[in-house]
Design an enzyme around this catalytic site. Structure first.
Site, PDB file in Angstrom:
ATOM      1  N   ALA A   1      -7.267  13.432  11.583  1.00  0.00           N
ATOM      2  CA  ALA A   1      -7.533  13.776  12.972  1.00  0.00           C
ATOM      3  C   ALA A   1      -8.228  15.138  13.098  1.00  0.00           C
ATOM      4  O   ALA A   1      -9.184  15.292  13.866  1.00  0.00           O
ATOM      5  CB  ALA A   1      -6.223  13.786  13.748  1.00  0.00           C
TER       6      ALA A   1
ATOM      7  N   ARG B   1      -7.842   2.075   5.916  1.00  0.00           N
ATOM      8  CA  ARG B   1      -8.503   1.815   7.193  1.00  0.00           C
ATOM      9  C   ARG B   1     -10.005   1.693   6.978  1.00  0.00           C
ATOM     10  O   ARG B   1     -10.547   2.256   6.036  1.00  0.00           O
ATOM     11  CB  ARG B   1      -8.164   2.945   8.191  1.00  0.00           C
ATOM     12  CG  ARG B   1      -6.661   2.975   8.475  1.00  0.00           C
ATOM     13  CD  ARG B   1      -6.283   4.027   9.481  1.00  0.00           C
ATOM     14  NE  ARG B   1      -6.881   3.847  10.779  1.00  0.00           N
ATOM     15  CZ  ARG B   1      -6.398   3.058  11.752  1.00  0.00           C
ATOM     16  NH1 ARG B   1      -5.295   2.358  11.554  1.00  0.00           N
ATOM     17  NH2 ARG B   1      -7.007   2.985  12.909  1.00  0.00           N
TER      18      ARG B   1
ATOM     19  N   GLY C   1       0.832  -1.210   0.000  1.00  0.00           N
ATOM     20  CA  GLY C   1       0.000   0.000   0.000  1.00  0.00           C
ATOM     21  C   GLY C   1       0.862   1.254   0.000  1.00  0.00           C
ATOM     22  O   GLY C   1       1.640   1.480   0.927  1.00  0.00           O
ATOM     23  N   ALA C   2       0.727   2.045  -1.073  1.00  0.00           N
ATOM     24  CA  ALA C   2       1.510   3.290  -1.174  1.00  0.00           C
ATOM     25  C   ALA C   2       0.628   4.480  -0.834  1.00  0.00           C
ATOM     26  O   ALA C   2       0.628   5.494  -1.540  1.00  0.00           O
ATOM     27  CB  ALA C   2       2.096   3.446  -2.575  1.00  0.00           C
ATOM     28  N   GLY C   3      -0.158   4.359   0.239  1.00  0.00           N
ATOM     29  CA  GLY C   3      -0.954   5.484   0.707  1.00  0.00           C
ATOM     30  C   GLY C   3      -0.160   6.280   1.722  1.00  0.00           C
ATOM     31  O   GLY C   3       1.059   6.110   1.857  1.00  0.00           O
TER      32      GLY C   3
ATOM     33  N   HIS D   1      10.677  37.885   4.170  1.00  0.00           N
ATOM     34  CA  HIS D   1      11.794  37.419   3.356  1.00  0.00           C
ATOM     35  C   HIS D   1      13.016  37.168   4.235  1.00  0.00           C
ATOM     36  O   HIS D   1      13.317  37.993   5.092  1.00  0.00           O
ATOM     37  CB  HIS D   1      12.150  38.455   2.298  1.00  0.00           C
ATOM     38  CG  HIS D   1      13.367  38.071   1.519  1.00  0.00           C
ATOM     39  ND1 HIS D   1      13.340  37.108   0.529  1.00  0.00           N
ATOM     40  CD2 HIS D   1      14.654  38.500   1.605  1.00  0.00           C
ATOM     41  CE1 HIS D   1      14.555  36.964   0.041  1.00  0.00           C
ATOM     42  NE2 HIS D   1      15.377  37.793   0.666  1.00  0.00           N
TER      43      HIS D   1
ATOM     44  N   ASP E   1     -13.467   9.249  11.803  1.00  0.00           N
ATOM     45  CA  ASP E   1     -13.155   8.192  10.825  1.00  0.00           C
ATOM     46  C   ASP E   1     -14.321   7.250  10.580  1.00  0.00           C
ATOM     47  O   ASP E   1     -14.340   6.542   9.569  1.00  0.00           O
ATOM     48  CB  ASP E   1     -11.974   7.338  11.339  1.00  0.00           C
ATOM     49  CG  ASP E   1     -10.624   7.985  11.063  1.00  0.00           C
ATOM     50  OD1 ASP E   1     -10.593   9.177  10.693  1.00  0.00           O
ATOM     51  OD2 ASP E   1      -9.596   7.293  11.235  1.00  0.00           O
TER      52      ASP E   1
END
Ligand code: FAD
Ligand code: AMP
Length: 475
Positions: free
Chosen positions: A330, A282, A190-192, A454, A322
């Site tokens: 979160a 998830r 899983g490349a999340g 700056h 969730d």
């Protein structure tokens, strides 16, 4: 202990504990029920985020980045460190201490706000003017009553069928945050967000990391230009071996190593790893929650169904975080917690899901808010864009972190900012300006006319805004 409350919150993650605090601030007699136990078997408030999510992962990302700097980057500054060594136990200890400070802090906040905190598993057992919640504790059970219920039960790691997570050799996020030694070869499925963050930690500490992702596209939710450049940097400079379009066939745990068979580019391939991290997303957590008993519905993906104000179909039962639709983040959970507590107290709580910032704490970091360019194209909306590379930023050069860029998208007619996408140093901090701007309905011209210090990274936001009107000052 009195057993009747105005508000019962089930779950003490960033959604639940914040909802409980806000409800108590508004004068509501509030109880918060949470079942989480840390590795030592002790109750620990704060949910996934504080215990096994946001906080420990950021602690390890910082430690591992410092190690990498000491090994590979200090030399550029003329700082020579001989014999750099790594003490994983101390690094994990630091992370655990940070977690304990925060989770202990929630207990103090509960006391300060006179919130009743009960450790145990909450399950709805009866509806009516007062809802009944049975709490199963280590030493028996207790039933409490509440006029309003906030479901904040969060999420659990998604499992892959046939892959048994033991959190020692095959890990989800919990185990990945506590590997007691640096694996020689680490496989990440899983490349999340979680896979990339955990992969980065162990790569920096010395593992050879291979990331196997099912989808053919990398970070599909991000702006295309950002994901393309991020993939290039992560593979070429960071050293993550990311394989897209992989179909995992099986995972076998041998005595010495773990073998993963997968289809990739039309071929069946096999790789051996010392440890494996499964980070395939998830799922909402509604396990044994008694939703049927009170008539709360879940959708086809298992999320508790709510309207735009987090109301379930049952009056006075709300759900947040969730366990409901929207990004699994979160800060989104917490804001929903505040909004629901205010709604219960008769105020008008509201969360704007269109301006939730997303952050991935890789190096360089990725952050965005609002629409991506591909979304605007799909909607057929006319837009203008300004893109500023960090290599031209004086501050980024001083930091030695010049990879990436900041891109602003604005409506072609009104000039209102529609999205901001950042790949670069401190993207997680820079995105806040874009969120504020979008919440206030700012135009790119507004940002272009605001003075930015700056040399600071925020000048990239200023320049990108100028770039929307094709009047860069530094390009
Ligand atoms: P949770 O935090 O999951 O909390 C739910 C709580 O409810 C848990 O304590 C659970 O034990 C308890 N519970 C569940 N059911 C019951 C029951 N029936 N009775 C009693 N208690 C119950 N998000 C970010 O915004 N930024 C990040 O950097 C970030 N990093 C992450 C890194 C990792 C490795 C992971 C796994 C997640 C990360 N997240 C991050 C996501 C974030 O952790 C979640 O979005 C957030 O925790 C969701 O909050 P929540 O309150 O909805 O649920
Ligand atoms: P996130 O939701 O950000 O944690 O990302 C989870 C990632 O895992 C997404 O990129 C998914 O496409 C990916 N994924 C889901 N299932 C699988 C699988 N079986 N094999 C490999 N990658 C997967």
């Amino acid at each position: 202990m009195a057993n009747n409350f105005d508000v019962a919150v089930i779950g003490a993650g960033p959604g639940g504990y914040v909802a409980a605090i806000r409800a108590a601030q508004l004068g509501l007699n509030t109880v918060c029920i949470d079942e989480f136990k840390s590795a030592d078997g002790k109750p620990s408030l704060g949910g996934t985020c504080l215990n096994v999510g946001c906080i420990p992962s950021k602690a390890l990302l910082e430690s591992s980045e410092n190690y990498e700097r000491a090994l590979h980057k200090f030399g550029d500054h003329g700082i020579e460190i001989k014999d750099v060594s790594l003490d994983v136990a101390t690094m994990l200890g630091r992370k655990d201490k940070i977690v304990q400070q925060f989770t202990g802090g929630i207990s103090l906040l509960f006391k300060k706000n006179k919130i009743t905190s009960i450790h145990g598993h909450g399950r709805l057992t009866g509806a009516g003017d007062v809802f009944q919640i049975e709490v199963t504790k280590d030493n028996g059970s207790q039933t409490i009553g509440a006029k309003h219920v906030i479901i904040a039960t969060g999420s659990l790691p998604r499992q892959i069928e046939g892959v048994a997570v033991d959190n020692v050799r095959i890990c989800d996020n919990t185990g990945a945050l506590s590997l007691n030694e640096v694996p020689g070869k680490l496989g990440v499925i899983g490349a999340g967000v979680i896979g990339l963050e955990m992969g980065s930690v162990w790569r920096r500490l010395g593992s050879e990391v291979t990331v196997l992702e099912a989808l053919p596209d990398f970070l599909a939710a991000a702006d295309d230009a950002i994901s393309r450049e991020a993939l290039r940097i992560f593979t070429k400079s960071v050293g993550l071996d990311i394989k897209l379009g992989c179909k995992i066939q099986n995972v076998k745990a041998g005595k010495k190593s773990l073998s993963v068979e997968f289809e990739h580019e039309g071929e069946l391939r096999k790789m051996e790893f010392d440890r494996l991290v499964v980070a395939v997303g998830r799922v909402p957590n509604t396990e044994n929650l008694g939703l049927d008993a009170v008539g709360v519905k879940v959708d086809e993906r298992g999320f508790v169904e709510v309207d735009e104000r987090n109301r379930t179909g049952v009056p006075n039962i709300y759900a947040i975080g969730d366990v409901v639709r929207g990004p699994m983040l979160a800060h989104k959970s917490s804001e929903e917690g505040v909004a629901v507590a205010e709604t219960i107290a008769g105020q008008h709580g509201h969360v704007n899901l269109d301006t939730i910032p997303w952050v991935i704490y890789t190096s360089p970091e990725i952050a965005w808010v609002g629409k991506t360019e591909q979304q605007l194209k799909a909607e057929g909306r006319a837009y203008r864009s300004g893109q500023f590379p960090f290599i031209v930023s004086g501050r980024a050069r001083a930091l030695g972190e010049t990879a990436g860029f900041l891109k602003m998208l604005a409506d072609a007619d009104s000039d209102r900012i529609l999205g901001v996408h950042i790949l670069g140093p401190f993207a997680s901090e820079l995105i806040a300006e874009a969120v504020v701007a979008m919440e206030f309905g700012a135009t790119a011209e507004d940002i272009a006319r605001i003075v930015h210090a700056h040399p600071s990274l925020s000048e990239a936001m200023h320049e990108a805004a100028l770039g929307v009107d094709d009047r860069f000052l530094s390009l």
